[in-house]
Design an enzyme around this catalytic site. Structure first.
Site, short mmCIF file in Angstrom:
data_model
loop_
_atom_site.label_atom_id
_atom_site.label_comp_id
_atom_site.label_asym_id
_atom_site.label_seq_id
_atom_site.Cartn_x
_atom_site.Cartn_y
_atom_site.Cartn_z
N LYS A 55 -10.93 30.71 4.92
CA LYS A 55 -10.47 29.51 5.61
C LYS A 55 -9.01 29.64 6.04
CE LYS A 55 -13.60 26.57 2.95
NZ LYS A 55 -14.57 26.30 3.95
N CYS A 56 -8.64 30.81 6.50
CA CYS A 56 -7.27 31.13 6.87
C CYS A 56 -7.19 31.30 8.39
CB CYS A 56 -6.86 32.43 6.17
SG CYS A 56 -5.22 33.05 6.57
N GLY A 57 -6.03 31.05 8.95
CA GLY A 57 -5.83 31.28 10.37
C GLY A 57 -6.04 32.74 10.76
#
Length: 165
Positions: free
Chosen positions: A38-40
């Site tokens: 769930k990271c950029g």
């Protein structure tokens, strides 16, 4: 000789719960990455998979180590992580069990990597998800790359390391 690297003495748990001694990868070029779903930077999974498919036949491995130490960006279970990686990016490279990369509970892989190759201003601390470490066939850490470094930018360096005996 590759077996002399302390990296190969380390055992890590795979996502399926099975232990794997990193000596299994002795003699191969490695790109070791702390990851999160769930990271950029999560779309880098796609570029990592592309590198893996291109260079794996020549002796290259990507080793992903999910970590939830940055902004709760990897909260899922092992099964959820595996399903996410397969469904969204077709990941076929080894993904290990979730680990800490900093602090007292940091996994030995990351203690080894950060001791061998410090970051900006000499820090050992990993600052965010998708920090990458490039390791040669002998188990030497050849480079440390920031989270925002696109994995495809490492193509030439990987190719160079693979050409060495």
């Amino acid at each position: 000789m590759a077996e002399n690297s302390p990296l190969y003495d380390i055992t890590a748990q795979k996502l399926d719960g099975q232990p794997l001694k990193l000596s299994y990868f002795s003699g191969r070029v490695l790109l070791i990455v702390n990851t999160a779903s769930k990271c950029g930077f999560t779309p880098q999974y796609g570029a990592l998979e592309q590198l893996y498919r291109e260079f794996n036949p020549r002796g290259f491995e990507v080793l992903a180590f999910p970590s939830n130490q940055f902004g709760n960006q990897e909260p899922g279970s092992a099964a959820e992580i595996a399903a996410f990686c397969e469904r969204n990016y077709g990941v076929s490279f080894p993904v290990f069990a979730k680990v800490d990369v900093n602090g007292a509970q940091a996994h030995p892989v990351f203690r080894f990597l950060t001791a061998a190759r410090r970051g900006f201003f000499g820090t050992r601390r990993i600052l965010w998800n998708f920090t990458k470490f490039l390791v040669d066939r002998e188990g030497n850490v050849m480079g440390r790359y920031a989270p925002n470094t696109d994995p495809s930018k490492l193509r030439d360096m990987i190719d160079l390391l693979l050409k060495k005996p």
